[in-house]
Motif scaffolding. Sequence first.
Motif, mmCIF file in Angstrom:
data_model
loop_
_atom_site.group_PDB
_atom_site.id
_atom_site.type_symbol
_atom_site.label_atom_id
_atom_site.label_comp_id
_atom_site.label_asym_id
_atom_site.label_seq_id
_atom_site.Cartn_x
_atom_site.Cartn_y
_atom_site.Cartn_z
ATOM 1 N N MET A 73 40.487 77.125 -8.777
ATOM 2 C CA MET A 73 41.783 76.657 -9.159
ATOM 3 C C MET A 73 42.808 77.710 -8.737
ATOM 4 O O MET A 73 42.552 78.903 -8.855
ATOM 5 N N GLU B 8 46.564 77.276 -16.661
ATOM 6 C CA GLU B 8 45.345 76.530 -16.367
ATOM 7 C C GLU B 8 45.012 75.572 -17.510
ATOM 8 O O GLU B 8 44.694 74.409 -17.279
ATOM 9 N N LEU C 258 43.020 72.467 -6.969
ATOM 10 C CA LEU C 258 41.716 73.003 -6.607
ATOM 11 C C LEU C 258 41.740 73.414 -5.140
ATOM 12 O O LEU C 258 42.196 72.648 -4.290
ATOM 13 N N LEU D 266 44.639 68.254 -9.482
ATOM 14 C CA LEU D 266 43.578 68.190 -10.478
ATOM 15 C C LEU D 266 43.248 66.757 -10.883
ATOM 16 O O LEU D 266 42.102 66.439 -11.161
ATOM 17 N N ILE E 130 49.494 73.404 -9.612
ATOM 18 C CA ILE E 130 48.161 73.963 -9.714
ATOM 19 C C ILE E 130 47.194 72.947 -9.132
ATOM 20 O O ILE E 130 47.288 71.747 -9.391
ATOM 21 N N ARG F 209 44.811 71.476 -17.236
ATOM 22 C CA ARG F 209 43.598 70.741 -17.616
ATOM 23 C C ARG F 209 43.880 69.744 -18.741
ATOM 24 O O ARG F 209 43.366 68.632 -18.747
#
Length: 63
Positions: free
Chosen positions: A1, A47, A12, A26, A10, A51
């Motif tokens: 990440m 992060e 991957l 994501l 953000i 998520r």
Amino acid sequence: MAKDLGTGKIGLVMGEQHGRVQLRPLSSGLEWDAEPHEIVVPRAQEELSARLAVANKRSRWGL
């Protein structure tokens, strides 16, 4: 990440091509390229927030 400082997003890390880092969102959406010098490791809070946003989106859509 990784976090793309150029966009603030953000994603991957999928690889590197032609001197640019390829990132995938994501949740869903189009991959994008970023300059290597603009890629950093996201802070723990960033992060977790990213998520959580994905988990919330999936729960709303029953995924």
